[in-house]
Design an enzyme around this catalytic site. Structure first.
Site, PDB file in Angstrom:
ATOM      1  N   LYS A  22      26.805  42.018  40.066  1.00  0.00           N
ATOM      2  CA  LYS A  22      28.100  42.716  40.391  1.00  0.00           C
ATOM      3  C   LYS A  22      29.122  41.401  39.985  1.00  0.00           C
ATOM      4  O   LYS A  22      30.097  42.077  39.225  1.00  0.00           O
ATOM      5  CB  LYS A  22      28.339  42.755  41.756  1.00  0.00           C
ATOM      6  CG  LYS A  22      29.448  43.094  42.278  1.00  0.00           C
ATOM      7  CD  LYS A  22      29.780  43.259  43.845  1.00  0.00           C
ATOM      8  CE  LYS A  22      29.972  42.112  44.663  1.00  0.00           C
ATOM      9  NZ  LYS A  22      31.292  41.549  44.822  1.00  0.00           N
ATOM     10  N   ASN A  23      28.878  40.327  40.091  1.00  0.00           N
ATOM     11  CA  ASN A  23      29.924  39.329  39.717  1.00  0.00           C
ATOM     12  C   ASN A  23      30.014  38.804  38.632  1.00  0.00           C
ATOM     13  O   ASN A  23      31.177  38.141  38.223  1.00  0.00           O
ATOM     14  CB  ASN A  23      30.072  38.312  40.907  1.00  0.00           C
ATOM     15  CG  ASN A  23      30.262  38.488  42.526  1.00  0.00           C
ATOM     16  OD1 ASN A  23      30.853  39.721  42.693  1.00  0.00           O
ATOM     17  ND2 ASN A  23      29.981  37.854  43.400  1.00  0.00           N
ATOM     18  N   CYS A 116      41.541  38.975  53.074  1.00  0.00           N
ATOM     19  CA  CYS A 116      40.552  39.739  53.337  1.00  0.00           C
ATOM     20  C   CYS A 116      39.812  39.189  54.643  1.00  0.00           C
ATOM     21  O   CYS A 116      40.283  38.189  55.019  1.00  0.00           O
ATOM     22  CB  CYS A 116      39.591  39.963  52.068  1.00  0.00           C
ATOM     23  SG  CYS A 116      38.556  38.461  51.903  1.00  0.00           S
ATOM     24  N   ARG A 121      42.510  33.835  50.843  1.00  0.00           N
ATOM     25  CA  ARG A 121      42.142  33.766  49.479  1.00  0.00           C
ATOM     26  C   ARG A 121      43.380  34.071  48.398  1.00  0.00           C
ATOM     27  O   ARG A 121      43.367  35.195  47.879  1.00  0.00           O
ATOM     28  CB  ARG A 121      41.272  35.018  49.171  1.00  0.00           C
ATOM     29  CG  ARG A 121      39.783  34.959  50.120  1.00  0.00           C
ATOM     30  CD  ARG A 121      38.631  35.969  49.936  1.00  0.00           C
ATOM     31  NE  ARG A 121      38.202  36.038  48.590  1.00  0.00           N
ATOM     32  CZ  ARG A 121      37.063  36.675  48.158  1.00  0.00           C
ATOM     33  NH1 ARG A 121      36.974  37.795  49.036  1.00  0.00           N
ATOM     34  NH2 ARG A 121      36.700  36.660  46.982  1.00  0.00           N
ATOM     35  N   ASP A 304      27.736  32.976  49.645  1.00  0.00           N
ATOM     36  CA  ASP A 304      27.478  34.184  49.657  1.00  0.00           C
ATOM     37  C   ASP A 304      26.099  34.528  50.390  1.00  0.00           C
ATOM     38  O   ASP A 304      25.962  35.634  50.404  1.00  0.00           O
ATOM     39  CB  ASP A 304      27.707  34.851  48.362  1.00  0.00           C
ATOM     40  CG  ASP A 304      29.064  35.043  47.653  1.00  0.00           C
ATOM     41  OD1 ASP A 304      29.271  35.229  46.572  1.00  0.00           O
ATOM     42  OD2 ASP A 304      29.863  34.711  48.534  1.00  0.00           O
ATOM     43  N   ARG A 396      29.167  47.962  48.385  1.00  0.00           N
ATOM     44  CA  ARG A 396      30.233  47.318  47.139  1.00  0.00           C
ATOM     45  C   ARG A 396      29.157  46.244  46.500  1.00  0.00           C
ATOM     46  O   ARG A 396      29.389  45.983  45.317  1.00  0.00           O
ATOM     47  CB  ARG A 396      31.150  46.125  47.610  1.00  0.00           C
ATOM     48  CG  ARG A 396      32.152  47.032  48.714  1.00  0.00           C
ATOM     49  CD  ARG A 396      33.290  46.299  49.194  1.00  0.00           C
ATOM     50  NE  ARG A 396      33.882  45.504  47.878  1.00  0.00           N
ATOM     51  CZ  ARG A 396      35.136  44.711  48.131  1.00  0.00           C
ATOM     52  NH1 ARG A 396      35.693  44.375  49.318  1.00  0.00           N
ATOM     53  NH2 ARG A 396      35.429  44.054  47.098  1.00  0.00           N
TER      54      ARG A 396
HETATM   55  C1  EPZ Z   1      33.961  34.864  43.833  1.00  0.00           C
HETATM   56  O1  EPZ Z   1      35.383  35.111  44.567  1.00  0.00           O
HETATM   57  C2  EPZ Z   1      33.029  35.895  44.001  1.00  0.00           C
HETATM   58  N1  EPZ Z   1      33.691  37.206  43.960  1.00  0.00           N
HETATM   59  C3  EPZ Z   1      32.907  35.899  45.791  1.00  0.00           C
HETATM   60  O2  EPZ Z   1      31.944  36.670  45.906  1.00  0.00           O
HETATM   61  C4  EPZ Z   1      32.385  34.473  46.054  1.00  0.00           C
HETATM   62  O3  EPZ Z   1      32.087  34.142  47.268  1.00  0.00           O
HETATM   63  C5  EPZ Z   1      33.499  33.301  45.549  1.00  0.00           C
HETATM   64  O4  EPZ Z   1      33.751  33.533  44.076  1.00  0.00           O
HETATM   65  C6  EPZ Z   1      32.893  31.695  45.662  1.00  0.00           C
HETATM   66  O5  EPZ Z   1      31.631  31.827  44.858  1.00  0.00           O
HETATM   67  C7  EPZ Z   1      33.652  37.587  42.483  1.00  0.00           C
HETATM   68  O6  EPZ Z   1      33.059  36.862  41.823  1.00  0.00           O
HETATM   69  C8  EPZ Z   1      34.139  38.949  42.402  1.00  0.00           C
HETATM   70  P1  EPZ Z   1      37.157  31.741  44.315  1.00  0.00           P
HETATM   71  P2  EPZ Z   1      36.578  34.435  44.096  1.00  0.00           P
HETATM   72  O7  EPZ Z   1      38.328  31.584  43.632  1.00  0.00           O
HETATM   73  O8  EPZ Z   1      36.736  34.276  42.768  1.00  0.00           O
HETATM   74  C9  EPZ Z   1      40.254  29.398  47.301  1.00  0.00           C
HETATM   75  C10 EPZ Z   1      30.698  38.478  47.180  1.00  0.00           C
HETATM   76  O9  EPZ Z   1      30.479  38.404  48.225  1.00  0.00           O
HETATM   77  N2  EPZ Z   1      41.103  29.560  46.181  1.00  0.00           N
HETATM   78  O10 EPZ Z   1      35.903  30.546  43.790  1.00  0.00           O
HETATM   79  O11 EPZ Z   1      37.714  34.843  44.977  1.00  0.00           O
HETATM   80  C11 EPZ Z   1      39.728  30.620  48.119  1.00  0.00           C
HETATM   81  O12 EPZ Z   1      40.736  31.150  49.031  1.00  0.00           O
HETATM   82  C12 EPZ Z   1      32.173  37.730  46.957  1.00  0.00           C
HETATM   83  O13 EPZ Z   1      30.305  38.796  46.136  1.00  0.00           O
HETATM   84  C13 EPZ Z   1      42.332  29.436  46.364  1.00  0.00           C
HETATM   85  O14 EPZ Z   1      42.883  28.525  47.244  1.00  0.00           O
HETATM   86  O15 EPZ Z   1      36.248  32.832  44.703  1.00  0.00           O
HETATM   87  C14 EPZ Z   1      38.382  30.248  48.551  1.00  0.00           C
HETATM   88  O16 EPZ Z   1      38.611  29.520  49.864  1.00  0.00           O
HETATM   89  C15 EPZ Z   1      32.683  37.444  48.078  1.00  0.00           C
HETATM   90  N3  EPZ Z   1      43.514  29.460  45.305  1.00  0.00           N
HETATM   91  C16 EPZ Z   1      37.997  29.292  47.438  1.00  0.00           C
HETATM   92  O17 EPZ Z   1      39.160  28.904  46.694  1.00  0.00           O
HETATM   93  C17 EPZ Z   1      43.240  30.216  44.238  1.00  0.00           C
HETATM   94  O18 EPZ Z   1      44.045  30.540  43.264  1.00  0.00           O
HETATM   95  C18 EPZ Z   1      36.921  30.071  46.481  1.00  0.00           C
HETATM   96  O19 EPZ Z   1      37.556  30.995  45.921  1.00  0.00           O
HETATM   97  C19 EPZ Z   1      41.688  30.631  44.224  1.00  0.00           C
HETATM   98  C20 EPZ Z   1      41.006  30.408  45.131  1.00  0.00           C
END
Ligand code: EPZ
Length: 417
Positions: A22-23, A116, A121, A304, A396
């Site tokens: 998915k990701n 969420c 996030r 995850d 999802r």
């Molecule tokens: C991706 O989300 C995945 N989603 C998530 O999977 C996964 O948990 C996550 O990466 C971490 O591996 C998809 O790929 C669609 P991040 P993403 O940006 O890109 C903070 C699932 O279950 N952050 O690496 O949103 C954020 O708040 C989903 O399939 C900022 O502060 O993850 C979080 O605490 C859930 N500012 C951390 O970084 C930003 O601009 C990780 O977020 C961006 C992120």
């Protein structure tokens, strides 16, 4: 809203095929915005998030057909530079359209995704990067309006290796003027898969999978055909379910190297793990030992998979702890597992798990995609009947969940509410 009913106590045995990631599929589908040529993506899972993305790309101006697991994207007139709230709130990954639309149109207006269940996030790292690439950003009425008449390459240092920000900047940098370097980039396999697609389109991306990615901008990109990598989180979910039910399961069409951290923890817990290039067999041999986990960015133990591991440890004699370092609020499944009889205590960003002899079935509620998976595994090992509510979270990210688990011997069915 549907619910899933599970009668626990059955070992999982047999073979199950993994779906496409998915990701990885989400950013690759969105990469089709970078060209007017036809794009064909294979091994795409049939999931609610994929449907949302297809609806979204159609809204922006693409013509999309999904036959089986193959998605064909064609152009269909001018692209709309907007991502409305009712689409973005359903799926945060919609913010990834910013990169390609900035590169192609020089402007985009995207609804802020909002928080969420697992945390605030924010997308500050995405936005700061676009500013460094010459974009001007204004926030009005919940929308981020971004204008970049001439997007230019920049040397960007991420304060945190955000997966989404790495993908968004890659999707913008490929058509930017000049060279972009991302330091402290995310290293997840989904980033590598996206970079492979961008290079097939004629981009010049090097270093994907490492902390430093370099992109030399080009003027135009062409169509592509690409098969999405296997879903590593689905893989981790099934191998943990195999160990939790004391079963013997072979997972096929997967990539063991993408779940190395999970497999090493399973081995340390005492499960038998045998891998080939694209299969993993997990065999329960003896009572497992408690193993402590700290989630981390790739190649560490994935956030995850944290909830699923918590379920596994709930029935393992002894004490273990699970520390969540990626999201600030990813323990909503704890209260649900406690309803089933698990002995878990939260201390800040760490939970202490004390294994119990058994847990008993009850109605529980999924709060997010992976918490839902953890509750399904709990239902498989609980005594009696467990009902998992808010199954739309599972839809999802888990293709044909009940069917796959039934082929492995689970007593599981879906009931429309
Ligand atoms: C991706 O989300 C995945 N989603 C998530 O999977 C996964 O948990 C996550 O990466 C971490 O591996 C998809 O790929 C669609 P991040 P993403 O940006 O890109 C903070 C699932 O279950 N952050 O690496 O949103 C954020 O708040 C989903 O399939 C900022 O502060 O993850 C979080 O605490 C859930 N500012 C951390 O970084 C930003 O601009 C990780 O977020 C961006 C992120």
């Amino acid at each position: 809203m549907d619910k899933i009913i599970i009668r626990g106590g059955k070992k999982l045995t047999g073979t199950v095929r993994m779906s496409g990631s998915k990701n990885a599929a989400l950013p690759i589908l969105i990469a089709s915005l970078l060209t007017d040529d036809e794009c064909i993506i294979d091994n795409v899972p049939a999931l609610a998030d994929i449907d949302t993305t297809i609806r979204f790309l159609t809204y922006i101006g693409k013509k999309i057909v999904m036959r089986g697991s193959t998605v064909t994207v064609r152009s269909h007139g001018r692209l709309k530079p907007t991502a409305p709230y009712d689409l973005v709130r359903k799926m945060r990954a919609s913010t990834l359209v910013m990169g390609p639309l900035l590169g192609r149109l020089g402007r985009v207006s995207v609804s802020l995704p909002g928080g969420c269940a697992i945390g605030a996030r924010p997308i500050d790292i995405h936005l700061e990067s676009f500013v460094k690439m010459g974009a001007e950003i204004t926030l009005t009425c919940g929308y981020v309006k971004t204008i970049a008449p001439c997007l230019s390459g920049a040397h960007i240092h991420f304060r945190y290796p955000s997966v989404g920000a790495t993908e968004n900047v890659l999707l913008a940098a490929v058509l930017a003027k000049g060279t972009t370097i991302i330091e402290n980039a995310a290293r997840e396999p989904e980033i590598v898969d996206l970079a492979d697609v961008l290079n097939k389109m004629g981009a010049s991306v090097t270093g994907a999978g490492s902390k430093k990615i370099t992109v030399r901008g080009v003027k135009k990109l062409q169509g592509f055909r690409h098969s999405v990598i296997p879903d590593r989180i689905e893989t981790a979910t099934y191998v943990i379910a195999a160990a939790a039910t004391r079963g013997d399961v072979t997972v096929t069409h997967t990539n063991p190297r993408h779940v190395a951290a999970v497999l090493s923890h399973l081995k340390r817990a005492g499960a038998g793990v045998q891998c080939t290039n694209d299969t993993i067999r997990v065999v329960w041999k003896k009572p497992l030992k408690p193993v402590t986990v700290t989630t981390a960015v790739f190649p560490g133990f994935p956030t995850d998979v944290q909830a699923q591991w918590m379920t596994l440890m709930s029935l393992v004699h002894g004490k273990s702890s699970i520390r969540e370092t990626v999201f600030e609020n990813r323990f909503l499944h704890v209260a649900e597992l406690q309803r089933l009889g698990a002995n878990i205590h939260i201390k800040g960003n760490t939970v202490q798990v004390t294994g119990v002899k058994n847990i008993s079935g009850a109605p529980v509620m999924a709060s997010d995609l992976r918490a839902g998976a953890a509750l399904v595994i709990a239902g498989l090992i609980a005594e009696g009947r467990t009902e998992v509510l808010r199954v739309y979270h599972l839809d999802r990210g888990y293709e044909h969940l009940e069917k796959k688990l039934r082929t492995l011997g689970a007593d599981i069915r879906r009931v429309a509410q």
